[in-house]
Design a protein around this motif. Structure first.
Motif, PDB file in Angstrom:
ATOM      1  N   ALA A  45      46.016  67.061  32.033  1.00  0.00           N
ATOM      2  CA  ALA A  45      45.686  68.677  32.229  1.00  0.00           C
ATOM      3  C   ALA A  45      46.094  69.183  33.421  1.00  0.00           C
ATOM      4  O   ALA A  45      46.639  70.238  33.567  1.00  0.00           O
ATOM      5  N   LEU A  46      45.748  68.503  34.483  1.00  0.00           N
ATOM      6  CA  LEU A  46      46.171  68.784  35.771  1.00  0.00           C
ATOM      7  C   LEU A  46      47.576  69.027  35.900  1.00  0.00           C
ATOM      8  O   LEU A  46      48.267  70.204  36.770  1.00  0.00           O
ATOM      9  N   ARG A  47      48.115  68.060  35.473  1.00  0.00           N
ATOM     10  CA  ARG A  47      49.486  67.999  35.482  1.00  0.00           C
ATOM     11  C   ARG A  47      50.402  69.288  34.708  1.00  0.00           C
ATOM     12  O   ARG A  47      51.595  69.719  35.452  1.00  0.00           O
ATOM     13  N   ARG A  48      49.843  69.432  33.960  1.00  0.00           N
ATOM     14  CA  ARG A  48      50.603  70.583  33.211  1.00  0.00           C
ATOM     15  C   ARG A  48      50.022  72.022  33.587  1.00  0.00           C
ATOM     16  O   ARG A  48      50.182  72.998  33.118  1.00  0.00           O
ATOM     17  N   SER A  49      48.858  71.865  34.466  1.00  0.00           N
ATOM     18  CA  SER A  49      48.295  73.372  35.049  1.00  0.00           C
ATOM     19  C   SER A  49      49.404  73.983  35.680  1.00  0.00           C
ATOM     20  O   SER A  49      50.594  73.378  36.079  1.00  0.00           O
ATOM     21  N   ASN A  50      49.167  75.292  36.203  1.00  0.00           N
ATOM     22  CA  ASN A  50      50.020  76.156  36.896  1.00  0.00           C
ATOM     23  C   ASN A  50      49.962  75.851  38.669  1.00  0.00           C
ATOM     24  O   ASN A  50      50.185  76.910  39.306  1.00  0.00           O
ATOM     25  N   ALA A  95      48.871  80.318  53.027  1.00  0.00           N
ATOM     26  CA  ALA A  95      48.880  81.526  52.306  1.00  0.00           C
ATOM     27  C   ALA A  95      48.086  80.918  50.961  1.00  0.00           C
ATOM     28  O   ALA A  95      47.387  81.818  50.390  1.00  0.00           O
ATOM     29  N   LYS A  96      48.057  79.790  50.546  1.00  0.00           N
ATOM     30  CA  LYS A  96      47.125  79.436  49.365  1.00  0.00           C
ATOM     31  C   LYS A  96      46.421  78.395  49.553  1.00  0.00           C
ATOM     32  O   LYS A  96      47.147  77.039  50.113  1.00  0.00           O
ATOM     33  N   CYS A  97      45.034  77.822  49.280  1.00  0.00           N
ATOM     34  CA  CYS A  97      44.479  76.787  49.375  1.00  0.00           C
ATOM     35  C   CYS A  97      44.036  76.508  47.991  1.00  0.00           C
ATOM     36  O   CYS A  97      43.123  77.161  47.391  1.00  0.00           O
ATOM     37  N   TYR A  98      44.395  75.297  47.300  1.00  0.00           N
ATOM     38  CA  TYR A  98      43.752  74.876  45.984  1.00  0.00           C
ATOM     39  C   TYR A  98      42.988  73.824  45.860  1.00  0.00           C
ATOM     40  O   TYR A  98      43.217  72.807  46.618  1.00  0.00           O
ATOM     41  N   VAL A  99      41.853  74.176  45.268  1.00  0.00           N
ATOM     42  CA  VAL A  99      40.716  73.150  45.595  1.00  0.00           C
ATOM     43  C   VAL A  99      40.384  72.707  44.192  1.00  0.00           C
ATOM     44  O   VAL A  99      39.975  73.177  43.088  1.00  0.00           O
ATOM     45  N   TYR A 100      40.754  71.254  44.011  1.00  0.00           N
ATOM     46  CA  TYR A 100      40.468  70.573  42.791  1.00  0.00           C
ATOM     47  C   TYR A 100      39.149  69.766  42.786  1.00  0.00           C
ATOM     48  O   TYR A 100      38.974  69.007  43.648  1.00  0.00           O
ATOM     49  N   LEU A 101      38.329  70.155  42.099  1.00  0.00           N
ATOM     50  CA  LEU A 101      36.773  69.672  41.871  1.00  0.00           C
ATOM     51  C   LEU A 101      36.944  68.624  40.704  1.00  0.00           C
ATOM     52  O   LEU A 101      36.945  68.869  39.492  1.00  0.00           O
ATOM     53  N   SER A 102      36.894  67.239  41.046  1.00  0.00           N
ATOM     54  CA  SER A 102      37.012  66.207  39.893  1.00  0.00           C
ATOM     55  C   SER A 102      35.341  66.081  39.297  1.00  0.00           C
ATOM     56  O   SER A 102      35.290  65.575  38.241  1.00  0.00           O
ATOM     57  N   ASP A 103      34.431  66.553  39.993  1.00  0.00           N
ATOM     58  CA  ASP A 103      32.954  66.652  39.333  1.00  0.00           C
ATOM     59  C   ASP A 103      32.440  67.803  38.671  1.00  0.00           C
ATOM     60  O   ASP A 103      31.376  68.063  38.455  1.00  0.00           O
ATOM     61  N   GLU A 132      41.592  78.882  45.941  1.00  0.00           N
ATOM     62  CA  GLU A 132      41.211  78.937  44.386  1.00  0.00           C
ATOM     63  C   GLU A 132      40.459  77.593  44.148  1.00  0.00           C
ATOM     64  O   GLU A 132      40.951  76.599  44.475  1.00  0.00           O
ATOM     65  N   PHE A 133      39.858  77.760  43.100  1.00  0.00           N
ATOM     66  CA  PHE A 133      39.149  76.418  42.831  1.00  0.00           C
ATOM     67  C   PHE A 133      39.369  76.016  41.283  1.00  0.00           C
ATOM     68  O   PHE A 133      39.756  77.024  40.371  1.00  0.00           O
ATOM     69  N   PHE A 134      39.465  74.746  41.104  1.00  0.00           N
ATOM     70  CA  PHE A 134      40.273  74.100  39.813  1.00  0.00           C
ATOM     71  C   PHE A 134      39.336  73.132  39.327  1.00  0.00           C
ATOM     72  O   PHE A 134      38.615  72.454  40.138  1.00  0.00           O
ATOM     73  N   SER A 135      38.946  73.302  38.040  1.00  0.00           N
ATOM     74  CA  SER A 135      37.845  72.033  37.291  1.00  0.00           C
ATOM     75  C   SER A 135      38.742  70.668  37.193  1.00  0.00           C
ATOM     76  O   SER A 135      39.992  70.728  37.622  1.00  0.00           O
ATOM     77  N   ASP A 171      41.767  73.461  34.924  1.00  0.00           N
ATOM     78  CA  ASP A 171      41.622  74.968  34.572  1.00  0.00           C
ATOM     79  C   ASP A 171      41.177  75.722  35.911  1.00  0.00           C
ATOM     80  O   ASP A 171      40.327  75.088  36.706  1.00  0.00           O
ATOM     81  N   ARG A 172      41.605  76.920  36.172  1.00  0.00           N
ATOM     82  CA  ARG A 172      41.250  77.672  37.198  1.00  0.00           C
ATOM     83  C   ARG A 172      39.940  78.358  36.936  1.00  0.00           C
ATOM     84  O   ARG A 172      39.613  78.815  35.989  1.00  0.00           O
ATOM     85  N   LEU A 173      38.843  77.969  38.081  1.00  0.00           N
ATOM     86  CA  LEU A 173      37.691  78.615  37.822  1.00  0.00           C
ATOM     87  C   LEU A 173      37.389  79.654  38.574  1.00  0.00           C
ATOM     88  O   LEU A 173      36.481  80.695  38.026  1.00  0.00           O
ATOM     89  N   GLY A 174      38.104  80.383  39.495  1.00  0.00           N
ATOM     90  CA  GLY A 174      38.267  81.464  40.115  1.00  0.00           C
ATOM     91  C   GLY A 174      38.696  81.125  41.462  1.00  0.00           C
ATOM     92  O   GLY A 174      39.129  79.980  41.887  1.00  0.00           O
TER      93      GLY A 174
END
Length: 863
Positions: A26-31, A121-129, A174-177, A181-184
Motif C-alpha cells: 500500500a505504501l508503494r502504491r501511495s502518492n 520543502a516536505k517531510c514525510y513521516v511513515y508510522l509503522s505502528d 505530513e504523517f502516513f499510516s 494512507d495520509r493521516l494529516g
C-alpha cells in the motif's frame, strides 16, 4: 522520514529508488514521491549495534537498517532483483544516515541538522505502528484505532524527532499510516501533537523557539529517548540555536556544556546594575492594584489602540495630578503586554525609593529586562557589554544607544513581534531635572527603529522639566492625555466602583452586610455625584463607627454633600503649607550633608547619602510648600510665617535644592512668591523676595554645582546693599579680605555661561520661555529664560554660527553659519532636521514664515 530539500543536492534523472519487498504494497502504491524507512520513529530508532545517527545530506546510494532489519536501497539503474516498483527521482533527496566513524562529519551534521530541516520543502513521516484498520461489520468491538495508536506512537518518544517535528514549517510535515494512507500534516494534527508532547501550538505553527522559556523547551524533550545518552542533549542543539563541539562525554557533562552555552548571554547581564524595584511586577509591588474591571474602559482602549496599531506617534504621555491613578493605569498596561509577551521593559520611579529615585540604573535596568523578555536580543546586549565592559559607568546617551537602541536595530522583525512596549511611570519623581530631559530626548530616538517598533508609555505629574521637554517634541511624535480632563461622570463611576469594591472586600466576614448597605442607594435615581457621595457617606459612617481613622479622606475633597464629612480644599492646602514650613524649619540647616569642605561638588555626593540626610517628607516640603501656599489663597504679610521662615532658612532651602538637583524649581517658586505678594501691603516681604530672586538667579550656576558656596562666594560677591547679604552676614572667618562690591544689583538679570568663544547672535522664543544663542565656537545653546538653566547644546555647524531664530511654535530653531549652511533643529532632541547647503558666502538672514510651514520658511541673503 523523507525530506524533499530545497538545498543544492540533486540526483541524476536516471537515478531510481529500489524498494524492498518488505515495504508494504500500500505504501508503494501511495502518492508519497519518495519512500524511506517504514520504521515507526522516522528512521531514527536504530538497532543497538548500529553506528548510525540521523543525517540530513544528499546521497546517491546508501540506506539504514530498521528495527525489523528491512533496508531501503538507493542506487542508480534499474531496481534490484525482487523489486516490485521503481520510480524516477526528480527531487533533492535527503537520506538519514551519518557515518559516526568520522568525528568531523558527525559534528558538522549534528550542528547543522536543525537548519537543514528548516530548509526542507516536505517531510514525510511513515508510522509503522499506526494503522488505519477499519472496523469489521461482524466485530462491533473493533473500531478505527489510528487516533489512539497515533497518540502512543514511538515516534513521539525519540529524541532526534523533536527537531524533525519543530524545524520544518507547519505545512511541511505530513504523517502516513502503516498502510501508506495520509493521516494529516502538522497543522491539521496540531491538537493531537500538543496533547501528546505538551509543545504549545504556537511553537508548532512556527513561532520562533527563542520566544519560549528555556526550561519549557527542556520539558519538551524530557520523556524522549536516544540510544546514546549524550545524543539526547545533542538533539537539542537546534532547539536552542546552539553549536558546540561534540565530545562523547556522557549525558550529564553534555547537558552541563549545553546549559552553559545557553546561559552565556545572561552572564554578561550580571555586570549591569539593576534596580530591583523598577519592574511593574517586582516583589515590592506585588500588592499594588491594577484597574478594576469595567473602569477606565475608554482610556485603556485608547492606549491599547495606540500601542497595537500603526500609529506614528511613538510616545504616549499620560499626565495628571497626584492621586489620579496614573501608576494604577501603568501597571494595568504593563500586565497586559507582559502577558502578551510584548512588554520590553518597565521602570517605575519613586521619590526617595533608593535605586528607583534616580536614573543611574535606568537604561541598564531596561537592558536587563529586554534581554529577559525578548530572548532574541540577549546576544546583542551581551555583545555590547563585552565590547565596552564599563558601559554602566558611561553617560545615559551611550547606555541607551549601546544597550537598547543598537540591539533593537539588529533585531530581525521576522523572528519577533512587530512592536514592544516600554513603560516609564512617575518620571517626574526622578531626582535630576537634567536626567529627565535627557531621558525624554533619548526616548524620541526610538522612532529611528524600522523593523521593530518601540512604543513608549510614559506617566508623570505635569512638572516643569517633563512638561517643557514634552512640549518641545513635535506633536506628530507623541500623544498626550490629561487625566483631569476625563468627563466627570466617568470619574465618578470609576471612583465609586473602586471605593465600593475596597469597602466590601475589607469587610471580610461582614462583606455581605456591607454589600447590602451599598446596594440600598439607588444609582439610577440620583445624579452620579450624589450616588458617589452616598457611597462615601455609607463607608465613612461604618469606618468612623468602628474607630477607623486612616480612610483616604482626600477622595471626597469638596465633593461630599454630607456636611459632617466636608473637607475644605483651601484649608487643607493651608494646613499642608504650614506643616511643610514647620518641617523645613525643624530639619534644614547649613551643610545638611556634613561635607564641611565648601568646594564639595554635587556629583561627589552619592544619592544614598542624599536620602540619608534629607527624608522624603523634607524633600517634598522643599519642593511643594509654595504650591500649597498658592492653592490655599492665603495672604502673605510682613513678618508673617513665610517671611520669618525665609529670613532664617532661605540659604538652607536653596542648599537642599542644589544637592537634589532642583535649583530651577526653587527659582520658579521664588518667582511665584514674588507674583503673589502685593508690594503696597507687604513692602518688607516683597523687597526680601525680590532680592532673594536676584540672589538665586545670580548664583544659580554655583548652587547647582557646589551648594555650600551659598554661604561663601555667593554672599561675598553679592552687592553691599543686598538684603540677603545683610541678613546672612556670617561669612566664614577664613575669608579675611573681602572684595569691594557695588552697592546694588545691576541691571543684568542673569549671565548665561557655556559658550567657548564669543556669542554672535541671540533670540527669545515667541512664548518667552527660552533663549537661543549662536557662537563662533560653532555651537548653538538653548537656555531657560526664567532660570538661566542650560537646556540643550546643538552641534553640527562647521563654521561660526551667525544667525538663529525660533519657529512660531517655539519647538524648532533655524540657524545660519558663515560657510553658507542653514540648519533646522528640533530643540528638545537636538536633532538636525534639515540641512541646506545653498549659499556661496555667509548667511546673513534666516526666518520662518508666520504659519511655521517648513517649505516656506527660509529667506536668506548672501554676502
Amino acid at each position: 522520514m523523507i525530506l524533499l530539500s530545497r538545498r543544492r543536492y540533486s540526483l541524476d534523472p536516471d537515478l531510481r529508488i529500489s524498494i524492498d519487498d518488505s515495504v508494504p504494497r500500500a505504501l508503494r502504491r501511495s502518492n508519497i514521491p519518495l519512500i524511506l524507512s517504514y520504521f515507526s520513529s522516522l528512521a531514527t530508532a536504530f538497532t543497538a549495534a548500529s553506528s548510525s545517527t540521523p543525517k540530513c545530506s544528499s546521497s546517491s546510494s546508501g540506506g539504514f537498517v530498521g528495527a525489523g532489519g528491512s533496508r531501503v536501497r538507493l542506487g542508480p539503474g534499474r531496481a534490484s532483483r525482487g523489486s516490485r516498483a521503481t520510480r524516477e527521482v526528480r527531487h533533492s533527496v535527503d537520506t538519514c544516515y551519518i557515518d559516526k566513524s568520522s568525528s568531523a562529519e558527525l559534528q558538522e551534521e549534528i550542528n547543522s541538522m536543525f537548519r537543514r530541516y528548516q530548509n526542507t520543502a516536505k517531510c514525510y513521516v511513515y508510522l509503522s505502528d499506526v494503522s488505519m484498520r477499519k472496523r469489521k461489520a461482524s466485530d462491533r468491538f473493533s473500531e478505527c484505532t489510528w487516533e489512539s495508536a497515533f497518540r502512543s506512537s514511538r515516534w513521539f518518544t525519540r529524541g532526534w524527532t523533536l527537531q524533525e517535528l519543530l524545524a520544518p514549517g507547519p505545512d511541511s510535515v505530513e504523517f502516513f499510516s502503516q498502510e501508506g494512507d495520509r493521516l494529516g500534516d502538522k497543522r491539521t494534527l496540531e491538537r493531537y501533537i500538543y496533547e501528546i508532547t505538551g509543545i504549545p501550538i504556537t511553537a508548532l505553527r512556527g513561532t520562533p523557539l527563542s520566544q519560549f522559556d528555556v526550561d519549557n523547551r527542556f520539558l519538551w524533550a524530557e520523556n524522549r529517548h536516544t540510544t546514546r545518552e549524550e545524543d539526547k542533549v545533542y538533539s537539542l542543539f537546534g532547539i536552542f540555536d546552539i553549536q558546540i563541539p561534540l565530545y562523547g562525554e556522557g549525558r550529564d557533562k553534555a547537558f552541563q556544556r549545553l546549559r552553559e552555552e545557553i546561559d552565556k548571554p545572561l552572564k554578561g547581564l550580571d555586570r549591569l546594575p539593576f534596580a530591583a524595584d523598577a519592574p511593574f511586577n517586582s516583589y515590592s509591588k506585588q500588592h499594588l492594584p491594577t484597574c478594576f474591571p469595567d473602569t477606565r474602559v475608554d482610556l485603556l482602549q485608547q492606549i491599547y489602540s495606540w500601542a497595537d496599531e500603526q500609529d506614528e506617534r511613538g510616545i504616549f504621555w499620560l499626565n495628571g495630578l497626584a492621586g489620579t491613578g496614573k501608576s494604577t493605569i501603568a501597571r494595568t498596561i504593563a500586565r497586559r503586554y507582559f502577558d502578551q509577551k510584548r512588554l520590553g521593559a518597565s521602570f517605575f520611579f519613586s521619590r526617595g525609593g533608593g535605586d528607583v529615585s534616580h536614573a543611574s540604573k535606568f537604561f541598564t535596568s531596561f537592558a536587563v529586562q529586554l534581554a529577559r523578555n525578548v530572548p532574541q536580543i540577549q546576544r546583542f546586549i551581551s555583545d555590547a557589554i563585552i565590547e565596552q565592559n564599563d558601559i554602566a559607568k558611561q553617560s545615559l546617551r551611550d547606555q541607551w544607544r549601546q544597550l537598547v537602541l543598537r540591539p533593537l536595530l539588529r533585531l530581525d522583525s521576522s523572528s519577533s513581534p512587530s512592536s514592544y512596549v516600554l513603560i516609564v511611570d512617575a518620571l517626574d519623581e526622578c531626582d535630576s531635572e537634567d536626567d529627565i530631559r535627557m531621558i525624554l530626548q533619548l526616548l524620541t530616538e526610538a522612532r529611528t527603529l524600522k523593523r521593530v517598533r518601540l512604543r513608549v508609555f510614559l506617566t508623570s505629574r505635569p512638572e516643569i522639566p517633563v512638561r517643557h521637554s514634552m512640549y518641545r517634541i513635535p506633536q506628530a511624535e507623541h500623544q498626550d492625555f490629561v487625566l483631569q480632563s476625563i468627563p466627570l461622570a466617568i470619574v465618578n463611576h470609576d471612583i465609586s466602583a473602586a471605593t465600593a469594591c475596597r469597602f466590601i472586600h475589607d469587610g471580610r466576614e461582614f462583606a455581605e452586610r456591607r454589600l447590602s448597605l451599598i446596594l440600598q442607594s439607588d444609582a439610577s435615581a440620583t445624579a452620579p455625584e450624589r450616588h458617589l457621595d452616598e457611597i462615601y457617606t455609607t463607608v465613612l459612617k461604618i469606618f468612623i463607627r468602628h474607630g477607623y481613622d486612616t480612610f483616604e479622606r482626600e477622595c471626597i475633597l469638596s465633593r461630599c454633600y454630607n456636611q459632617s464629612f466636608w473637607v475644605d480644599d483651601r484649608l487643607a492646602h493651608r494646613t499642608l503649607a504650614d506643616n511643610c514650613i514647620r518641617l523645613m524649619s525643624d530639619s534644614l540647616k547649613q551643610d545638611i550633608f556634613r561635607q564641611e569642605a565648601p568646594g564639595t561638588f554635587v556629583a561627589a555626593v552619592g544619592s544614598s547619602r542624599r536620602e540619608q540626610f534629607v527624608s522624603p517628607e523634607a524633600r517634598y516640603a522643599c519642593l511643594y510648600w509654595v504650591q500649597h501656599l498658592h492653592k490655599s489663597d492665603s495672604q502673605l504679610y510682613d513678618n508673617g510665617q513665610v517671611h520669618q521662615f525665609l529670613q532664617v532658612h532661605l540659604l538652607h532651602w536653596l542648599e537642599v535644592l542644589g544637592w537634589i538637583g532642583k535649583t530651577s524649581e526653587g527659582i520658579y517658586a521664588i518667582l511665584s512668591l514674588e507674583a503673589k505678594i502685593l508690594a503696597s501691603k507687604s513692602p518688607n516681604l516683597y523687597a526680601f523676595i525680590h532680592d532673594a530672586k536676584r540672589f538665586a538667579l545670580y548664583n544659580r550656576s554655583v548652587t547647582e554645582q557646589a551648594p555650600l558656596q551659598l554661604y561663601c562666594s555667593a554672599l561675598v560677591f553679592a552687592p553691599e546693599n543686598s538684603i540677603v547679604r545683610r541678613q546672612f552676614k556670617d561669612i566664614p572667618l577664613w575669608i579675611q579680605r573681602k572684595p569691594k562690591m557695588q552697592a546694588d544689583w545691576s541691571a543684568t538679570l542673569q549671565t548665561l555661561e557655556g559658550h567657548l568663544n564669543c556669542v554672535r547672535t541671540v533670540a527669545f522664543s515667541p512664548d518667552g520661555k527660552q533663549v537661543v544663542s549662536g557662537s563662533v565656537d560653532k555651537t548653538i545653546r538653548l537656555w531657560d529664560a526664567a532660570t538661566g538653566a542650560a537646556l540643550q547644546t546643538l552641534e553640527g555647524h562647521s563654521g561660526s554660527v551667525r544667525l538663529v531664530t525660533f519657529s512660531p511654535d517655539s519647538k524648532q530653531v533655524m540657524s545660519g553659519s558663515d560657510n553658507g549652511i542653514v540648519r533646522l533643529w528640533n530643540v528638545v532632541t537636538g536633532a538636525a532636521l534639515r540641512t541646506l547647503e545653498v549659499h556661496l558666502g555667509s548667511v546673513t538672514s534666516v526666518a520662518f514664515s508666520p504659519d511655521g510651514n517648513i517649505t516656506r520658511t527660509l529667506f536668506t541673503v548672501n554676502n
